[in-house]
Write a protein that holds these residues in place. Structure first.
Motif, PDB file in Angstrom:
ATOM      1  N   GLY A  22      -0.275  20.541  -5.784  1.00 11.60           N
ATOM      2  CA  GLY A  22      -0.183  20.079  -7.158  1.00 11.60           C
ATOM      3  C   GLY A  22       0.967  19.130  -7.431  1.00 11.60           C
ATOM      4  O   GLY A  22       1.172  18.703  -8.557  1.00 11.60           O
ATOM      5  N   LYS A  23       1.729  18.776  -6.413  1.00  7.75           N
ATOM      6  CA  LYS A  23       2.843  17.831  -6.552  1.00  7.75           C
ATOM      7  C   LYS A  23       2.471  16.539  -5.843  1.00  7.75           C
ATOM      8  O   LYS A  23       2.022  16.559  -4.696  1.00  7.75           O
ATOM      9  N   LEU A  24       2.672  15.421  -6.522  1.00 11.88           N
ATOM     10  CA  LEU A  24       2.320  14.127  -5.966  1.00 11.88           C
ATOM     11  C   LEU A  24       3.461  13.580  -5.117  1.00 11.88           C
ATOM     12  O   LEU A  24       4.612  13.524  -5.553  1.00 11.88           O
ATOM     13  N   THR A  25       3.136  13.197  -3.881  1.00 11.82           N
ATOM     14  CA  THR A  25       4.086  12.617  -2.939  1.00 11.82           C
ATOM     15  C   THR A  25       3.576  11.240  -2.553  1.00 11.82           C
ATOM     16  O   THR A  25       2.368  11.056  -2.336  1.00 11.82           O
ATOM     17  N   LEU A  26       4.475  10.282  -2.452  1.00 10.45           N
ATOM     18  CA  LEU A  26       4.119   8.903  -2.118  1.00 10.45           C
ATOM     19  C   LEU A  26       4.863   8.479  -0.867  1.00 10.45           C
ATOM     20  O   LEU A  26       6.052   8.768  -0.724  1.00 10.45           O
ATOM     21  N   THR A  27       4.180   7.770   0.015  1.00  6.06           N
ATOM     22  CA  THR A  27       4.814   7.237   1.217  1.00  6.06           C
ATOM     23  C   THR A  27       4.700   5.722   1.166  1.00  6.06           C
ATOM     24  O   THR A  27       3.603   5.179   0.994  1.00  6.06           O
ATOM     25  N   ASP A  28       5.836   5.043   1.299  1.00  5.85           N
ATOM     26  CA  ASP A  28       5.829   3.579   1.235  1.00  5.85           C
ATOM     27  C   ASP A  28       5.515   2.982   2.607  1.00  5.85           C
ATOM     28  O   ASP A  28       5.290   3.703   3.582  1.00  5.85           O
ATOM     29  N   GLU A  29       5.517   1.666   2.673  1.00  6.06           N
ATOM     30  CA  GLU A  29       5.150   0.967   3.912  1.00  6.06           C
ATOM     31  C   GLU A  29       6.178   1.117   5.022  1.00  6.06           C
ATOM     32  O   GLU A  29       5.873   0.841   6.183  1.00  6.06           O
ATOM     33  N   THR A  30       7.378   1.578   4.706  1.00  5.41           N
ATOM     34  CA  THR A  30       8.403   1.777   5.728  1.00  5.41           C
ATOM     35  C   THR A  30       8.450   3.232   6.194  1.00  5.41           C
ATOM     36  O   THR A  30       9.281   3.579   7.024  1.00  5.41           O
ATOM     37  N   GLY A  31       7.573   4.068   5.627  1.00  7.39           N
ATOM     38  CA  GLY A  31       7.542   5.480   5.993  1.00  7.39           C
ATOM     39  C   GLY A  31       8.408   6.364   5.112  1.00  7.39           C
ATOM     40  O   GLY A  31       8.469   7.574   5.303  1.00  7.39           O
ATOM     41  N   GLY A  32       9.082   5.769   4.120  1.00  7.99           N
ATOM     42  CA  GLY A  32       9.898   6.548   3.184  1.00  7.99           C
ATOM     43  C   GLY A  32       9.019   7.347   2.239  1.00  7.99           C
ATOM     44  O   GLY A  32       7.930   6.912   1.865  1.00  7.99           O
ATOM     45  N   THR A  33       9.497   8.521   1.863  1.00  4.82           N
ATOM     46  CA  THR A  33       8.714   9.411   1.006  1.00  4.82           C
ATOM     47  C   THR A  33       9.412   9.616  -0.330  1.00  4.82           C
ATOM     48  O   THR A  33      10.603   9.905  -0.382  1.00  4.82           O
ATOM     49  N   ALA A  34       8.641   9.463  -1.389  1.00  8.62           N
ATOM     50  CA  ALA A  34       9.121   9.707  -2.750  1.00  8.62           C
ATOM     51  C   ALA A  34       8.285  10.818  -3.355  1.00  8.62           C
ATOM     52  O   ALA A  34       7.095  10.958  -3.049  1.00  8.62           O
ATOM     53  N   HIS A  35       8.913  11.580  -4.212  1.00  7.53           N
ATOM     54  CA  HIS A  35       8.223  12.658  -4.921  1.00  7.53           C
ATOM     55  C   HIS A  35       8.193  12.314  -6.397  1.00  7.53           C
ATOM     56  O   HIS A  35       9.189  11.841  -6.947  1.00  7.53           O
ATOM     57  N   VAL A  36       7.057  12.565  -7.019  1.00  9.53           N
ATOM     58  CA  VAL A  36       6.960  12.382  -8.461  1.00  9.53           C
ATOM     59  C   VAL A  36       7.642  13.587  -9.100  1.00  9.53           C
ATOM     60  O   VAL A  36       7.223  14.724  -8.897  1.00  9.53           O
ATOM     61  N   THR A  37       8.713  13.325  -9.849  1.00  3.89           N
ATOM     62  CA  THR A  37       9.474  14.407 -10.467  1.00  3.89           C
ATOM     63  C   THR A  37       9.052  14.648 -11.913  1.00  3.89           C
ATOM     64  O   THR A  37       9.187  15.754 -12.419  1.00  3.89           O
ATOM     65  N   ILE A  38       8.577  13.609 -12.573  1.00  2.12           N
ATOM     66  CA  ILE A  38       8.002  13.722 -13.918  1.00  2.12           C
ATOM     67  C   ILE A  38       6.730  12.878 -13.909  1.00  2.12           C
ATOM     68  O   ILE A  38       6.790  11.667 -13.698  1.00  2.12           O
ATOM     69  N   ALA A  39       5.600  13.525 -14.114  1.00  2.59           N
ATOM     70  CA  ALA A  39       4.310  12.828 -14.056  1.00  2.59           C
ATOM     71  C   ALA A  39       3.752  12.579 -15.451  1.00  2.59           C
ATOM     72  O   ALA A  39       4.108  13.257 -16.412  1.00  2.59           O
ATOM     73  N   ASP A  40       2.873  11.593 -15.517  1.00  2.00           N
ATOM     74  CA  ASP A  40       2.002  11.379 -16.680  1.00  2.00           C
ATOM     75  C   ASP A  40       2.747  11.105 -17.981  1.00  2.00           C
ATOM     76  O   ASP A  40       2.420  11.663 -19.031  1.00  2.00           O
ATOM     77  N   VAL A  41       3.722  10.226 -17.945  1.00  2.00           N
ATOM     78  CA  VAL A  41       4.428   9.836 -19.163  1.00  2.00           C
ATOM     79  C   VAL A  41       3.651   8.653 -19.757  1.00  2.00           C
ATOM     80  O   VAL A  41       3.784   7.520 -19.307  1.00  2.00           O
ATOM     81  N   LYS A  42       2.800   8.957 -20.737  1.00  2.00           N
ATOM     82  CA  LYS A  42       1.917   7.949 -21.336  1.00  2.00           C
ATOM     83  C   LYS A  42       2.706   6.884 -22.072  1.00  2.00           C
ATOM     84  O   LYS A  42       3.675   7.169 -22.756  1.00  2.00           O
ATOM     85  N   GLN A  43       2.241   5.652 -21.944  1.00  2.00           N
ATOM     86  CA  GLN A  43       2.803   4.486 -22.629  1.00  2.00           C
ATOM     87  C   GLN A  43       1.647   3.774 -23.341  1.00  2.00           C
ATOM     88  O   GLN A  43       0.488   4.008 -23.007  1.00  2.00           O
ATOM     89  N   SER A  44       1.948   2.869 -24.238  1.00  2.00           N
ATOM     90  CA  SER A  44       0.871   2.149 -24.923  1.00  2.00           C
ATOM     91  C   SER A  44       0.120   1.223 -23.964  1.00  2.00           C
ATOM     92  O   SER A  44      -1.032   0.880 -24.209  1.00  2.00           O
ATOM     93  N   THR A  68       0.854  -1.177   0.000  1.00  2.00           N
ATOM     94  CA  THR A  68       0.000   0.000   0.000  1.00  2.00           C
ATOM     95  C   THR A  68       0.891   1.228   0.000  1.00  2.00           C
ATOM     96  O   THR A  68       1.739   1.392   0.879  1.00  2.00           O
ATOM     97  N   ILE A  69       0.691   2.070  -0.993  1.00  2.00           N
ATOM     98  CA  ILE A  69       1.413   3.336  -1.094  1.00  2.00           C
ATOM     99  C   ILE A  69       0.408   4.435  -0.780  1.00  2.00           C
ATOM    100  O   ILE A  69      -0.684   4.464  -1.344  1.00  2.00           O
ATOM    101  N   LYS A  70       0.771   5.322   0.101  1.00  2.00           N
ATOM    102  CA  LYS A  70      -0.092   6.456   0.435  1.00  2.00           C
ATOM    103  C   LYS A  70       0.269   7.627  -0.476  1.00  2.00           C
ATOM    104  O   LYS A  70       1.413   8.074  -0.487  1.00  2.00           O
ATOM    105  N   ALA A  71      -0.712   8.075  -1.241  1.00  2.00           N
ATOM    106  CA  ALA A  71      -0.497   9.186  -2.174  1.00  2.00           C
ATOM    107  C   ALA A  71      -1.085  10.456  -1.596  1.00  2.00           C
ATOM    108  O   ALA A  71      -2.188  10.440  -1.040  1.00  2.00           O
ATOM    109  N   MET A  72      -0.342  11.550  -1.716  1.00  2.00           N
ATOM    110  CA  MET A  72      -0.788  12.860  -1.248  1.00  2.00           C
ATOM    111  C   MET A  72      -0.493  13.891  -2.321  1.00  2.00           C
ATOM    112  O   MET A  72       0.546  13.823  -2.974  1.00  2.00           O
ATOM    113  N   ASP A  73      -1.408  14.822  -2.472  1.00  2.00           N
ATOM    114  CA  ASP A  73      -1.198  15.927  -3.396  1.00  2.00           C
ATOM    115  C   ASP A  73      -0.857  17.136  -2.552  1.00  2.00           C
ATOM    116  O   ASP A  73      -1.663  17.606  -1.764  1.00  2.00           O
ATOM    117  N   LYS A  74       0.372  17.628  -2.718  1.00  2.00           N
ATOM    118  CA  LYS A  74       0.809  18.801  -1.964  1.00  2.00           C
ATOM    119  C   LYS A  74       1.080  19.919  -2.953  1.00  2.00           C
ATOM    120  O   LYS A  74       2.091  19.888  -3.663  1.00  2.00           O
TER     121      LYS A  74
END
Length: 185
Positions: free
Chosen positions: A148-170, A140-146
């Motif tokens: 307009g920037k998306l931040t994710l918190t993993d199960e160990t409490g580590g936080t990742a920031h989305v640096t490039i969003a919405d890169v569409k793939q097929s 379970t990843i906890k997603a937060m919008d701060k």
């Protein structure tokens, strides 16, 4: 003569704008264009910022899965994100005897669906500021919008920031992140 010069300038401006729009459609990640017509693996192998991720996907035997129909939302850690792990972690995970752990770590970066950043942010706001994303790896990843920037918190409490969003793939979408999301093990 002046009218002709204006027409030439106008046509040149329109062509320049059209070319700019074409490039905006296929964003750059790791120095390479990401084409919406290619799948997740086909694009990732061209990003110089994701060589560690590609090596890990290959070692985990997940290439066929991520080339599959999907759709998948992948939170793709950069090489720098992997370098933030304790020394020796990546090398240890890449060993054949640790394939199960590697698969767990990688699949905790993948959500079934085609989830764009704005939608995830909207879901988070509708749930009081935080939204639980269930990954295909059972995390379970906890997603937060701060702001307009998306931040994710993993199960160990580590936080990742989305640096490039919405890169569409097929077969889905990639969001580049600055930290490896870790499961509870």
């Amino acid at each position: 003569m002046i009218k002709t010069a204006f027409r030439v300038a106008a046509v040149a401006a329109m062509l320049s704008a059209a070319t700019s729009l074409a490039y905006a459609k296929d964003p750059m990640v790791g120095g390479a264009a990401m084409y919406a017509s290619k799948n997740i693996v086909q694009n990732a192998v061209n990003s110089k910022d994701h060589t560690t991720l590609v090596a890990a996907v290959k070692a985990a035997g997940l290439v066929d899965t991520l080339e599959g129909k999907g759709p998948f939302t992948v939170f793709a850690p950069t090489n720098e994100a992997f370098e933030k792990l304790p020394p020796g972690t990546v090398e240890t995970l890449l060993k054949p005897e640790n394939k199960e752990k590697l698969v767990k770590v990688l699949t905790c970066h993948v959500v079934a669906g085609d989830d764009m950043a704005a939608a995830i942010g909207k879901w988070a706001k509708s749930k009081g500021g935080e939204y639980d994303l269930k990954t295909v790896g059972g995390c379970t990843i906890k997603a937060m919008d701060k702001a307009g920037k998306l931040t994710l918190t993993d199960e160990t409490g580590g936080t990742a920031h989305v640096t490039i969003a919405d890169v569409k793939q097929s077969n889905g979408v990639i969001h580049v992140v600055d930290k490896v999301l870790l499961p509870k093990m």
